[in-house]
Design a protein around this motif. Sequence first.
Motif, PDB file in Angstrom:
ATOM      1  N   MET A   1      -9.742  21.843 -66.340  1.00 62.66           N
ATOM      2  CA  MET A   1     -10.291  20.904 -67.278  1.00 62.66           C
ATOM      3  C   MET A   1     -10.510  21.647 -68.594  1.00 62.66           C
ATOM      4  SD  MET A   1     -13.812  18.671 -67.197  1.00 62.66           S
ATOM      5  CE  MET A   1     -13.765  18.599 -65.463  1.00 62.66           C
ATOM      6  N   MET A   2     -10.278  20.975 -69.705  1.00 65.31           N
ATOM      7  CA  MET A   2     -10.473  21.585 -71.020  1.00 65.31           C
ATOM      8  C   MET A   2     -11.545  20.811 -71.785  1.00 65.31           C
ATOM      9  SD  MET A   2      -7.790  21.944 -74.149  1.00 65.31           S
ATOM     10  CE  MET A   2      -6.966  23.463 -73.741  1.00 65.31           C
ATOM     11  N   LEU A   3     -12.398  21.532 -72.464  1.00 63.80           N
ATOM     12  CA  LEU A   3     -13.432  20.939 -73.296  1.00 63.80           C
ATOM     13  C   LEU A   3     -13.225  21.450 -74.715  1.00 63.80           C
ATOM     14  CD1 LEU A   3     -16.587  19.693 -73.203  1.00 63.80           C
ATOM     15  CD2 LEU A   3     -16.968  22.067 -73.820  1.00 63.80           C
ATOM     16  N   MET A   4     -13.234  20.550 -75.681  1.00 64.43           N
ATOM     17  CA  MET A   4     -13.137  20.946 -77.086  1.00 64.43           C
ATOM     18  C   MET A   4     -14.391  20.466 -77.794  1.00 64.43           C
ATOM     19  SD  MET A   4      -9.139  20.069 -77.816  1.00 64.43           S
ATOM     20  CE  MET A   4      -9.202  20.575 -79.515  1.00 64.43           C
ATOM     21  N   THR A   5     -14.902  21.283 -78.716  1.00 73.03           N
ATOM     22  CA  THR A   5     -16.098  20.932 -79.452  1.00 73.03           C
ATOM     23  C   THR A   5     -15.962  21.366 -80.904  1.00 73.03           C
ATOM     24  OG1 THR A   5     -18.498  21.172 -79.574  1.00 73.03           O
ATOM     25  CG2 THR A   5     -17.280  23.098 -78.847  1.00 73.03           C
ATOM     26  N   GLY A   6     -16.637  20.678 -81.764  1.00 73.74           N
ATOM     27  CA  GLY A   6     -16.689  21.063 -83.172  1.00 73.74           C
ATOM     28  C   GLY A   6     -18.006  21.753 -83.497  1.00 73.74           C
ATOM     29  N   SER A   7     -18.826  21.933 -82.502  1.00 73.85           N
ATOM     30  CA  SER A   7     -20.147  22.528 -82.715  1.00 73.85           C
ATOM     31  C   SER A   7     -20.041  24.002 -83.089  1.00 73.85           C
ATOM     32  CB  SER A   7     -20.997  22.399 -81.457  1.00 73.85           C
ATOM     33  OG  SER A   7     -22.246  23.043 -81.635  1.00 73.85           O
ATOM     34  N   LYS A   8     -20.869  24.412 -84.036  1.00 71.98           N
ATOM     35  CA  LYS A   8     -20.960  25.814 -84.437  1.00 71.98           C
ATOM     36  C   LYS A   8     -22.234  26.462 -83.876  1.00 71.98           C
ATOM     37  CE  LYS A   8     -17.558  25.438 -87.557  1.00 71.98           C
ATOM     38  NZ  LYS A   8     -16.344  25.122 -86.890  1.00 71.98           N
ATOM     39  N   LYS A   9     -23.047  25.678 -83.154  1.00 75.33           N
ATOM     40  CA  LYS A   9     -24.326  26.174 -82.646  1.00 75.33           C
ATOM     41  C   LYS A   9     -24.119  27.120 -81.466  1.00 75.33           C
ATOM     42  CE  LYS A   9     -27.637  22.954 -82.555  1.00 75.33           C
ATOM     43  NZ  LYS A   9     -28.248  21.664 -82.158  1.00 75.33           N
ATOM     44  N   ARG A  10     -24.731  28.272 -81.543  1.00 75.82           N
ATOM     45  CA  ARG A  10     -24.632  29.246 -80.438  1.00 75.82           C
ATOM     46  C   ARG A  10     -25.172  28.677 -79.143  1.00 75.82           C
ATOM     47  NH1 ARG A  10     -26.194  35.215 -82.734  1.00 75.82           N
ATOM     48  NH2 ARG A  10     -24.544  35.320 -84.285  1.00 75.82           N
ATOM     49  N   SER A  11     -26.248  27.904 -79.237  1.00 74.89           N
ATOM     50  CA  SER A  11     -26.854  27.345 -78.029  1.00 74.89           C
ATOM     51  C   SER A  11     -25.887  26.399 -77.311  1.00 74.89           C
ATOM     52  CB  SER A  11     -28.155  26.617 -78.358  1.00 74.89           C
ATOM     53  OG  SER A  11     -27.926  25.544 -79.256  1.00 74.89           O
ATOM     54  N   THR A  12     -25.099  25.656 -78.068  1.00 76.28           N
ATOM     55  CA  THR A  12     -24.114  24.762 -77.469  1.00 76.28           C
ATOM     56  C   THR A  12     -23.044  25.566 -76.739  1.00 76.28           C
ATOM     57  OG1 THR A  12     -24.476  23.130 -79.212  1.00 76.28           O
ATOM     58  CG2 THR A  12     -22.430  22.931 -77.955  1.00 76.28           C
ATOM     59  N   ASN A  22     -14.588  28.784 -70.144  1.00 76.97           N
ATOM     60  CA  ASN A  22     -14.154  30.083 -70.631  1.00 76.97           C
ATOM     61  C   ASN A  22     -13.561  29.909 -72.030  1.00 76.97           C
ATOM     62  OD1 ASN A  22     -12.733  32.411 -71.236  1.00 76.97           O
ATOM     63  ND2 ASN A  22     -11.873  32.639 -69.197  1.00 76.97           N
ATOM     64  N   LYS A  23     -14.171  30.508 -73.050  1.00 75.29           N
ATOM     65  CA  LYS A  23     -13.684  30.338 -74.421  1.00 75.29           C
ATOM     66  C   LYS A  23     -12.551  31.293 -74.771  1.00 75.29           C
ATOM     67  CE  LYS A  23     -16.830  33.439 -76.859  1.00 75.29           C
ATOM     68  NZ  LYS A  23     -17.751  33.531 -77.979  1.00 75.29           N
ATOM     69  N   ILE A  24     -12.264  32.246 -73.910  1.00 74.09           N
ATOM     70  CA  ILE A  24     -11.251  33.261 -74.209  1.00 74.09           C
ATOM     71  C   ILE A  24      -9.850  32.819 -73.769  1.00 74.09           C
ATOM     72  CG2 ILE A  24     -10.563  35.637 -73.697  1.00 74.09           C
ATOM     73  CD1 ILE A  24     -13.561  36.243 -73.377  1.00 74.09           C
ATOM     74  N   GLU A  25      -9.784  31.957 -72.781  1.00 73.08           N
ATOM     75  CA  GLU A  25      -8.507  31.649 -72.136  1.00 73.08           C
ATOM     76  C   GLU A  25      -7.559  30.780 -72.971  1.00 73.08           C
ATOM     77  OE1 GLU A  25      -7.196  29.705 -67.920  1.00 73.08           O
ATOM     78  OE2 GLU A  25      -9.091  30.775 -68.035  1.00 73.08           O
ATOM     79  N   LYS A  26      -8.074  29.890 -73.816  1.00 74.15           N
ATOM     80  CA  LYS A  26      -7.236  28.964 -74.583  1.00 74.15           C
ATOM     81  C   LYS A  26      -7.682  28.926 -76.041  1.00 74.15           C
ATOM     82  CE  LYS A  26      -4.897  27.074 -71.146  1.00 74.15           C
ATOM     83  NZ  LYS A  26      -3.487  27.136 -70.998  1.00 74.15           N
TER      84      LYS A  26
END
Length: 43
Positions: A1-12, A22-26
Motif C-alpha cells: 500500500m502507498m500513502l502520499m502526503t503534502g504535509s511538512k509536519k514532522r509529527s505527521t 517506509n519513506k525511503i523505499e519510494k
Amino acid sequence: MMLMTGSKKRSTHRFYQKSGYNKIEKTAYIQRLKNKGNNYNEV
C-alpha cells in the motif's frame, strides 16, 4: 500500500513511520499541467 502526503509536519511523518510506512523505499513526483480549463496549476 502507498500513502502520499503534502504535509511538512514532522509529527505527521513520525505518525506514518510508526504506522509502518517506509519513506525511503519510494519517491513520487508531481507535475502541474498548464491548462486554463482546470485549477490544478493553482498552489
